[in-house]
Design a protein around this motif. Structure first.
Motif, PDB file in Angstrom:
ATOM      1  N   LYS A  71      29.995  40.606  51.266  1.00  0.00           N
ATOM      2  CA  LYS A  71      29.736  39.588  50.252  1.00  0.00           C
ATOM      3  C   LYS A  71      29.687  38.212  50.908  1.00  0.00           C
ATOM      4  O   LYS A  71      30.579  37.855  51.678  1.00  0.00           O
ATOM      5  CB  LYS A  71      30.856  39.613  49.203  1.00  0.00           C
ATOM      6  CG  LYS A  71      30.762  38.534  48.139  1.00  0.00           C
ATOM      7  CD  LYS A  71      29.656  38.843  47.137  1.00  0.00           C
ATOM      8  CE  LYS A  71      29.533  37.783  46.082  1.00  0.00           C
ATOM      9  NZ  LYS A  71      28.361  38.023  45.207  1.00  0.00           N
TER      10      LYS A  71
ATOM     11  N   THR B 271      40.836  37.326  47.625  1.00  0.00           N
ATOM     12  CA  THR B 271      40.454  37.143  46.226  1.00  0.00           C
ATOM     13  C   THR B 271      39.060  37.700  45.963  1.00  0.00           C
ATOM     14  O   THR B 271      38.809  38.341  44.943  1.00  0.00           O
ATOM     15  CB  THR B 271      40.506  35.645  45.856  1.00  0.00           C
ATOM     16  OG1 THR B 271      41.854  35.198  46.000  1.00  0.00           O
ATOM     17  CG2 THR B 271      40.047  35.402  44.429  1.00  0.00           C
ATOM     18  N   THR B 272      38.177  37.478  46.933  1.00  0.00           N
ATOM     19  CA  THR B 272      36.813  37.986  46.794  1.00  0.00           C
ATOM     20  C   THR B 272      36.816  39.504  46.664  1.00  0.00           C
ATOM     21  O   THR B 272      36.140  40.066  45.801  1.00  0.00           O
ATOM     22  CB  THR B 272      35.972  37.554  48.017  1.00  0.00           C
ATOM     23  OG1 THR B 272      36.044  36.132  48.137  1.00  0.00           O
ATOM     24  CG2 THR B 272      34.531  37.983  47.867  1.00  0.00           C
TER      25      THR B 272
ATOM     26  N   ALA C   5      38.025  40.472  43.254  1.00  0.00           N
ATOM     27  CA  ALA C   5      37.020  40.177  42.226  1.00  0.00           C
ATOM     28  C   ALA C   5      35.915  41.229  42.245  1.00  0.00           C
ATOM     29  O   ALA C   5      35.413  41.630  41.196  1.00  0.00           O
ATOM     30  CB  ALA C   5      36.435  38.787  42.467  1.00  0.00           C
TER      31      ALA C   5
ATOM     32  N   LEU D 212      34.041  41.336  38.774  1.00  0.00           N
ATOM     33  CA  LEU D 212      33.766  39.941  38.425  1.00  0.00           C
ATOM     34  C   LEU D 212      32.595  39.402  39.230  1.00  0.00           C
ATOM     35  O   LEU D 212      31.949  38.444  38.850  1.00  0.00           O
ATOM     36  CB  LEU D 212      34.991  39.056  38.678  1.00  0.00           C
ATOM     37  CG  LEU D 212      36.234  39.330  37.834  1.00  0.00           C
ATOM     38  CD1 LEU D 212      37.344  38.365  38.207  1.00  0.00           C
ATOM     39  CD2 LEU D 212      35.923  39.240  36.359  1.00  0.00           C
ATOM     40  N   GLU D 213      32.375  40.000  40.393  1.00  0.00           N
ATOM     41  CA  GLU D 213      31.269  39.587  41.259  1.00  0.00           C
ATOM     42  C   GLU D 213      30.534  40.841  41.719  1.00  0.00           C
ATOM     43  O   GLU D 213      31.077  41.949  41.662  1.00  0.00           O
ATOM     44  CB  GLU D 213      31.809  38.844  42.492  1.00  0.00           C
ATOM     45  CG  GLU D 213      32.395  37.482  42.196  1.00  0.00           C
ATOM     46  CD  GLU D 213      31.332  36.403  42.032  1.00  0.00           C
ATOM     47  OE1 GLU D 213      30.244  36.538  42.625  1.00  0.00           O
ATOM     48  OE2 GLU D 213      31.599  35.425  41.310  1.00  0.00           O
TER      49      GLU D 213
ATOM     50  N   PHE E 234      43.881  42.037  34.924  1.00  0.00           N
ATOM     51  CA  PHE E 234      44.025  41.057  36.008  1.00  0.00           C
ATOM     52  C   PHE E 234      45.288  40.222  35.829  1.00  0.00           C
ATOM     53  O   PHE E 234      45.606  39.799  34.720  1.00  0.00           O
ATOM     54  CB  PHE E 234      42.850  40.071  35.988  1.00  0.00           C
ATOM     55  CG  PHE E 234      41.583  40.596  36.602  1.00  0.00           C
ATOM     56  CD1 PHE E 234      41.364  40.495  37.967  1.00  0.00           C
ATOM     57  CD2 PHE E 234      40.609  41.169  35.804  1.00  0.00           C
ATOM     58  CE1 PHE E 234      40.179  40.952  38.524  1.00  0.00           C
ATOM     59  CE2 PHE E 234      39.427  41.637  36.363  1.00  0.00           C
ATOM     60  CZ  PHE E 234      39.209  41.531  37.719  1.00  0.00           C
TER      61      PHE E 234
ATOM     62  N   PHE F 286      46.693  36.662  37.803  1.00  0.00           N
ATOM     63  CA  PHE F 286      46.325  35.679  38.812  1.00  0.00           C
ATOM     64  C   PHE F 286      47.542  34.904  39.281  1.00  0.00           C
ATOM     65  O   PHE F 286      48.621  34.996  38.688  1.00  0.00           O
ATOM     66  CB  PHE F 286      45.282  34.711  38.253  1.00  0.00           C
ATOM     67  CG  PHE F 286      44.029  35.410  37.824  1.00  0.00           C
ATOM     68  CD1 PHE F 286      43.033  35.682  38.742  1.00  0.00           C
ATOM     69  CD2 PHE F 286      43.864  35.827  36.510  1.00  0.00           C
ATOM     70  CE1 PHE F 286      41.883  36.347  38.351  1.00  0.00           C
ATOM     71  CE2 PHE F 286      42.711  36.490  36.113  1.00  0.00           C
ATOM     72  CZ  PHE F 286      41.725  36.751  37.041  1.00  0.00           C
TER      73      PHE F 286
END
Ligand SMILES: Nc1ncnc2c1ncn2[C@@H]1O[C@H](COP(=O)(O)OP(=O)(O)O)[C@@H](O)[C@H]1O
Ligand SMILES: [Mg+2]
Lengths: 370, 230
Positions: free
Chosen positions: B16, B48-49, B52, B57-58, B88, B90
């Motif tokens: 990504k 985090t990526t 996600a 989310l991505e 989730f 955070f």
């Protein structure tokens, strides 16, 4: 969802109030102007068919029909016209009664069809030359004044000779003096407001109107209420103003809502991103934003309706026509105000709502993290 | 509360980038149903990526991510898929400030179209689960950091997810409060059987996890995975 919308709006209450207030002012102007035009229309309708006439001859280019001034010499010449069966002059005195500012005192020729059409339900006809007045039954009721009582018009006292009913609202809510007394009272000898005309059998109102206007330069003939409204400069101006203000209110209001909402979604990226991560569909998040926009607008519109009803009265006062134009608030007038309010919310909410559906939740969450 | 079975997470050769920044390169990872995986690594290493991407989310630029055989980000309604499978938590609790603790826990249930009375009932039972039954009507501003984070955990559990993703859930808390929140997460995992992926620098997390992976500049040191899997 509704609870979330209200709490969001309450949280930024100052901003909500200011946005709503902006919308309220726009909606208020619309409602005020609409209630004023409606009032004018009703007034015009009543004025056109005074005494059961087919048409009324007024001075051309006046701000509204009651401001018309004609010489009473016109009456004889009008009566001689082949289209006309009968013509009788009227002098309208507005704001003559302290107790009822909206009552009109009609100065009318004793022998004319206007006076002859008044059916006495109490008392007797006034004595020739005596300071006596006839009272419409509605006015008599509202003033609780029986025949034999005393009525003050512009500070001068008149005995109520009798009470009449004619079936025309303006007449029944007013009073009738002899033309000569009315002219003396307002210091306008030889002048009348208009001449009401009953047409000869077979004459068509529209063609007769054209011929009369042609033969008597400086006059305008009014045959229907809509026309009366157009004839008055106020009426024309206001119906144009309503349109302009609706457009301005829509543009300015929706920009203001869009601005408020755009600001609010930027500040709430984290929150909105969160809604997305917990499984709110983009449509639901968007409708939350749209709902907030609409809620602000409806709030503003509601305030605007209230302001508009008050403002209608102020407008009538400011234009100096309060005596004969009562602002008339109709459901449709209010409905249009509300409609404009909701339209503002929808228009202003669409763009921010669409923006929200484009936001990436992760982006939003990182932005919130700082 | 019903006993959910954990989801199986398969991440295969995922990459990504954000513009010129390559956040993840060829990352692979597997978590069996009910397993707890901890993801460690420096700030900016892509933790985090990765989370996600797992939660949909991505979208990955390359590679596969399957949750129980479903590729969430490819589904026509990713939000719906998300609420059916993942919860989730955070670093910041991200509670809606104007809503009470209970109402915050209800938020995902609103998204799922659950009826009001049922929402209320479930939110209260979740708050009880995280030890905050007495705080249901408090606003976030009236709660401590640890309490807020526990409300956020309750919110993440509202849709009964089979996969719980936590991104530095204790990053903003002091060590004592951290411990409490971690206790909660792992206890819930044990009770409910959901799969747990926790991003954390905290050694206490990797100590409790079934396996730990460490990200370095967007890649996984595979030796590290082998070492930590017992
Ligand atoms: N939405 C984004 N846009 C641009 N760059 C991003 C975005 N999210 C993360 N990055 C970049 O990707 C890299 C990894 O970030 P992240 O996954 O947040 O790391 P970590 O959580 O381990 O601190 C960082 O260099 C970060 O700046
Ligand atoms: Mg991170």
């Amino acid at each position: 969802m509704f609870a979330i919308i209200t709490t969001n709006l309450l949280r930024r209450s100052a901003r909500t109030v200011f946005t709503a207030l902006g919308i309220a002012v726009g909606v208020a102007m619309i409602v005020a102007l609409l209630s004023f035009t409606q009032g004018l229309k009703e007034t015009a309708a009543g004025l056109v068919h005074l005494g059961g006439s087919d048409l009324g001859v007024f001075q051309a280019n006046v701000s509204d029909p009651t401001a018309s001034i004609l010489p009473d010499s016109l009456v004889g010449r009008l009566a001689a016209s082949p289209d006309v069966a009968q013509a009788t002059p009227l002098l309208l005195i507005v704001e003559g009664l302290k107790q009822d500012q909206s009552a009109i005192v009609f100065g009318a020729d004793r022998a004319g069809f206007f006076t002859r059409g008044l059916v006495l339900i109490a008392g007797r006809p006034p004595l020739r030359g005596a300071p006596e007045v006839l009272l419409g039954d509605r006015l008599a009721r509202s003033l609780r004044l029986p025949s034999g009582g005393v009525l003050s018009i512009h500070g001068r006292y008149y005995r109520v000779a009798g009470i009449y009913h004619s079936g025309i609202l303006f007449e029944d809510s007013g009073a009738v003096l002899s033309l000569a007394q009315a002219q003396a009272l307002v210091g306008r000898p030889g002048e009348v407001t208009d001449v009401v005309v009953q047409l000869a059998t077979g004459a068509r109102a529209s063609s007769a109107a054209q011929r009369i206007e042609h033969s008597f330069p400086g006059t305008q003939v009014i045959t229907d209420p809509q026309q009366a409204l157009r004839a008055g400069a106020n009426g024309t101006l206001i119906s144009k103003a309503v349109l302009v203000i609706v457009v301005i209110a829509l543009i300015v209001g929706s920009i203001s809502v869009a601005n408020t909402m755009a600001m609010s979604i930027m500040e709430r990226q984290g929150e909105l991103g969160l809604l997305s991560t917990v499984g709110w569909s983009p449509l639901r998040v968007a409708s939350l934003i749209l709902g907030e926009g609409i809620a602000v607008s409806v709030l503003g519109a509601a305030g605007g309706l209230l302001l508009g009803v008050i403002g209608g009265g102020l407008l009538v006062g400011a234009l100096g026509v309060s005596a004969y134009v009562a602002p008339s608030v109709t459901a449709w007038g209010l409905g249009r105000g509300l409609l404009v309010g909701v339209a503002i919310g929808v228009l202003g909410g669409i763009y921010p709502a669409w923006r929200v559906t484009r936001m990436r939740p992760l982006r939003a969450l990182s932005a919130a993290r700082g | 509360m019903s006993l959910a079975t954990g989801a199986e997470v398969i991440v295969e050769n995922v990459s990504k980038s954000f513009g010129r920044i390559s956040a993840l390169r060829e990352v692979s990872l597997r978590a069996g149903p009910g397993e707890a995986v901890s993801i460690a690594g420096r700030s900016g290493s892509g933790k985090t990526t990765l989370l996600a991407l797992i939660g949909g989310l991505e979208q990955p630029d390359a590679g596969q991510i399957m949750i129980d055989g479903r590729a969430i980000w490819k589904e026509p309604r990713p939000a719906q898929a998300r609420r059916e499978v993942v919860g989730f938590v955070f670093q910041r609790h991200l509670l809606l400030g104007a809503l009470s603790a209970r109402a915050n826990v209800e938020v995902p249930l609103i998204g799922a179209g659950v009826h009001r009375s049922e929402r209320r009932r479930r939110a209260l039972s979740l708050l009880e689960e995280v030890g905050l039954a007495g705080r249901a009507d408090h606003l976030p501003s009236e709660l401590s950091g640890g309490e807020s984070q526990r409300v956020a955990v309750a919110r993440a559990l509202a849709n009964e997810p089979r996969l719980l993703l936590a991104d530095e859930p204790t990053g903003a808390l002091d060590s004592k409060t951290s411990e409490r929140v971690l206790d909660l997460l792992f206890r819930l995992r044990d009770q409910l059987g959901m799969t747990l992926v926790v991003v954390s620098y905290d050694t206490a997390v990797s100590a409790r996890a079934d396996c730990t992976i460490t990200l370095t500049d967007g890649t996984i040191d595979s030796a590290n995975v082998m070492l930590s899997r017992q």
